[in-house]
Design a protein around this motif. Structure first.
Motif, short mmCIF file in Angstrom:
data_model
loop_
_atom_site.label_atom_id
_atom_site.label_comp_id
_atom_site.label_asym_id
_atom_site.label_seq_id
_atom_site.Cartn_x
_atom_site.Cartn_y
_atom_site.Cartn_z
N LEU A 262 4.35 -5.98 2.22
CA LEU A 262 4.69 -6.63 0.64
C LEU A 262 6.63 -5.54 0.29
CD1 LEU A 262 4.69 -7.76 -2.50
CD2 LEU A 262 3.77 -5.65 -3.05
N PRO A 263 6.76 -4.30 0.62
CA PRO A 263 8.58 -3.76 0.69
C PRO A 263 9.07 -4.89 1.65
CG PRO A 263 6.56 -2.02 0.90
CD PRO A 263 5.73 -3.57 1.12
N ASP A 264 8.72 -5.00 2.93
CA ASP A 264 10.12 -5.84 3.12
C ASP A 264 10.34 -7.14 3.19
OD1 ASP A 264 10.35 -3.77 5.02
OD2 ASP A 264 8.73 -4.87 6.63
N ALA B 151 10.90 1.73 -5.47
CA ALA B 151 10.53 2.79 -5.77
C ALA B 151 8.92 2.15 -5.71
CB ALA B 151 11.24 3.62 -6.72
N ALA B 152 8.56 2.20 -6.92
CA ALA B 152 7.24 1.35 -7.51
C ALA B 152 6.13 0.52 -6.86
CB ALA B 152 7.34 0.93 -9.09
N VAL B 153 7.39 -0.72 -6.18
CA VAL B 153 6.71 -1.61 -5.03
C VAL B 153 6.28 -0.29 -4.00
CG1 VAL B 153 6.87 -3.18 -3.77
CG2 VAL B 153 7.34 -3.41 -6.02
N ASP B 154 7.11 0.19 -3.20
CA ASP B 154 6.85 1.26 -2.22
C ASP B 154 5.93 1.76 -2.11
OD1 ASP B 154 9.21 -0.34 -0.98
OD2 ASP B 154 10.53 1.47 -0.78
N ALA B 155 5.76 2.71 -3.34
CA ALA B 155 4.65 3.62 -3.74
C ALA B 155 3.00 2.86 -3.88
CB ALA B 155 5.07 3.99 -4.93
N SER B 156 3.69 1.61 -3.97
CA SER B 156 2.15 1.22 -4.01
C SER B 156 1.70 0.54 -2.96
CB SER B 156 2.00 -0.02 -5.16
OG SER B 156 2.68 -1.21 -4.59
N TRP B 157 1.81 0.04 -1.91
CA TRP B 157 1.94 0.12 -0.31
C TRP B 157 0.95 0.31 0.27
CZ3 TRP B 157 1.11 -5.03 1.23
CH2 TRP B 157 0.47 -4.73 2.61
N PRO B 158 0.46 2.16 0.01
CA PRO B 158 -0.27 2.75 1.16
C PRO B 158 -0.94 3.34 -0.09
CG PRO B 158 1.83 3.98 0.66
CD PRO B 158 2.39 2.59 0.26
N ASN B 159 -0.63 3.01 -1.40
CA ASN B 159 -1.82 3.59 -1.81
C ASN B 159 -1.77 2.72 -3.75
OD1 ASN B 159 -4.12 5.11 -3.09
ND2 ASN B 159 -2.12 6.91 -4.31
N ALA B 160 -2.28 2.20 -3.29
CA ALA B 160 -2.48 0.60 -4.57
C ALA B 160 -3.52 1.21 -5.89
CB ALA B 160 -3.03 -0.46 -4.05
#
Length: 362
Positions: free
Chosen positions: A61-63, A292-301
């Motif tokens: 998702l980040p990419d 930053a929020a999306v990146d943080a949610s990718w490994p830990n949603a």
């Protein structure tokens, strides 16, 4: 917090040039042109979220959101079609493997569709019989397949889900079973060709029905466990931010020329410089927080991370719309001329910005 780079750093300059070169003609014809589609097919952008097991790219998702923002910056209609159609490719994680292998073997596969429950699927001995009409299927002119939600009926009676609500399930149908209706007549996003489509008494096997729920995923992988709501919010938000940045870039040139006009006072010129500076800063801040929020949610949603994605997605969308509105009055008549690039971007973002998912802050 990391300062997000300009979208121009994500997409090749030659691709941006092609997408923009044909943007005006695509708007005239009401659909993306072959030259623009060739870029998409070459880069397999419609397969960004298709499972790797079926030949897809299955990106993170980040990419994904960085690329989608960049393509929307290059051209709003291309970015929107890319987002909606590659988003439908994500359903490949939930579609029956036999059907998915058949659908995604096409190198030019493109799924268009609608999330509205505007159809009915009557249970038959061999599957379902589908009828309905759905609006706003972006990319409909070059779609190979369509997805649509249907109310499920048996013997003419509406079935209910476990919560006692009408049972609604999505289906995937071949292009040959769908009729397009020329209903897309809006001021912006013209080249998306977001026409309505209709299906009348089409029989499909039960394997054409699927459920969008992580517990029903047929493909293992982080991408198909990520919640659909936040996936949709994030990907739509970057469409608006990409278009807003495009508008800001065009304003730089417009303001530069306006400051050469002798009737503008020094205070007028200073006002142009300050409002452009403030708008850029506000948009950049919203982008930084969102990514930053999306990146943080990718490994830990977790709940907190997903709430942050929803909140920052909506904030970014609203900030993008407001940024354009703040600058528009200072652009002069060039921004009101339908033949200009800056007017097309203005119309595109105000049309895309009407999407119900990102209208309100909460």
């Amino acid at each position: 917090m990391k300062n997000m780079p300009h979208p121009s750093t994500v997409v090749k300059q030659e691709y941006t040039a092609i997408l923009r070169k044909y943007a005006a003609e695509a708007e005239t014809k009401g659909m993306l042109l072959p030259q623009q589609l060739d870029v998409i097919y070459h880069e397999q952008w419609f397969k960004l979220l298709v499972p790797a097991v079926y030949g897809g790219l299955e990106v993170t998702l980040p990419d994904l959101i960085r690329l989608q923002e960049a393509v929307s910056w290059a051209d709003g209609s291309v970015g929107w079609v890319l987002t909606l159609c590659c988003g439908a490719g994500w359903f490949g994680g939930f579609i029956s493997p036999d059907i998915a292998r058949e659908v995604f073997k096409n190198p030019h596969v493109c799924l268009a569709g609608s999330g509205a429950s505007n159809g009915e699927a009557e249970i038959t001995a061999n599957g379902y019989r589908i009828s309905g009409t759905w609006k706003h299927a972006s990319g409909a002119h070059h779609a190979t397949h369509f997805t649509a939600n249907c109310l499920i009926k048996k013997d003419g009676k509406q079935l209910l889900n476990d919560d006692g609500e009408p049972l609604v399930l999505p289906f995937i149908m071949d292009q040959k079973d769908v009729a397009l209706l020329q209903t897309w007549k809006y001021v912006g996003m013209v080249a998306t060709g977001s026409q309505s489509f209709q299906v009348k008494d089409v029989e499909v096997p039960a394997s054409r029905c699927f459920k969008i729920d992580p517990k029903y995923a047929h493909v293992n992988g982080r991408l198909y466990q990520y919640p659909f709501l936040q996936l949709a919010e994030a990907t739509l938000a970057v469409n608006l931010s990409g278009m807003a940045i495009h508008f800001v870039d065009l304003c730089r040139d417009v303001f530069r020329e306006r400051k050469l006009q002798p009737r503008l006072t020094e205070n007028n010129k200073a006002k142009l410089e300050q409002i452009l500076k403030d708008t850029i800063a506000g948009l950049q801040s919203a982008r930084n927080v969102f990514f930053a929020a999306v990146d943080a949610s990718w490994p830990n949603a977790g709940d907190a991370e997903l709430k942050a994605v929803s909140k920052t997605s909506r904030h970014l969308a609203i900030t993008a719309r407001e940024a354009v509105d703040q600058l528009y009055p200072y652009c002069g008549l060039i921004a009101a001329s339908p033949d200009t690039e800056i007017n097309r971007v203005w119309r595109d973002i105000h049309t895309a910005g009407q999407h119900a998912l990102l209208t309100f802050a909460e």
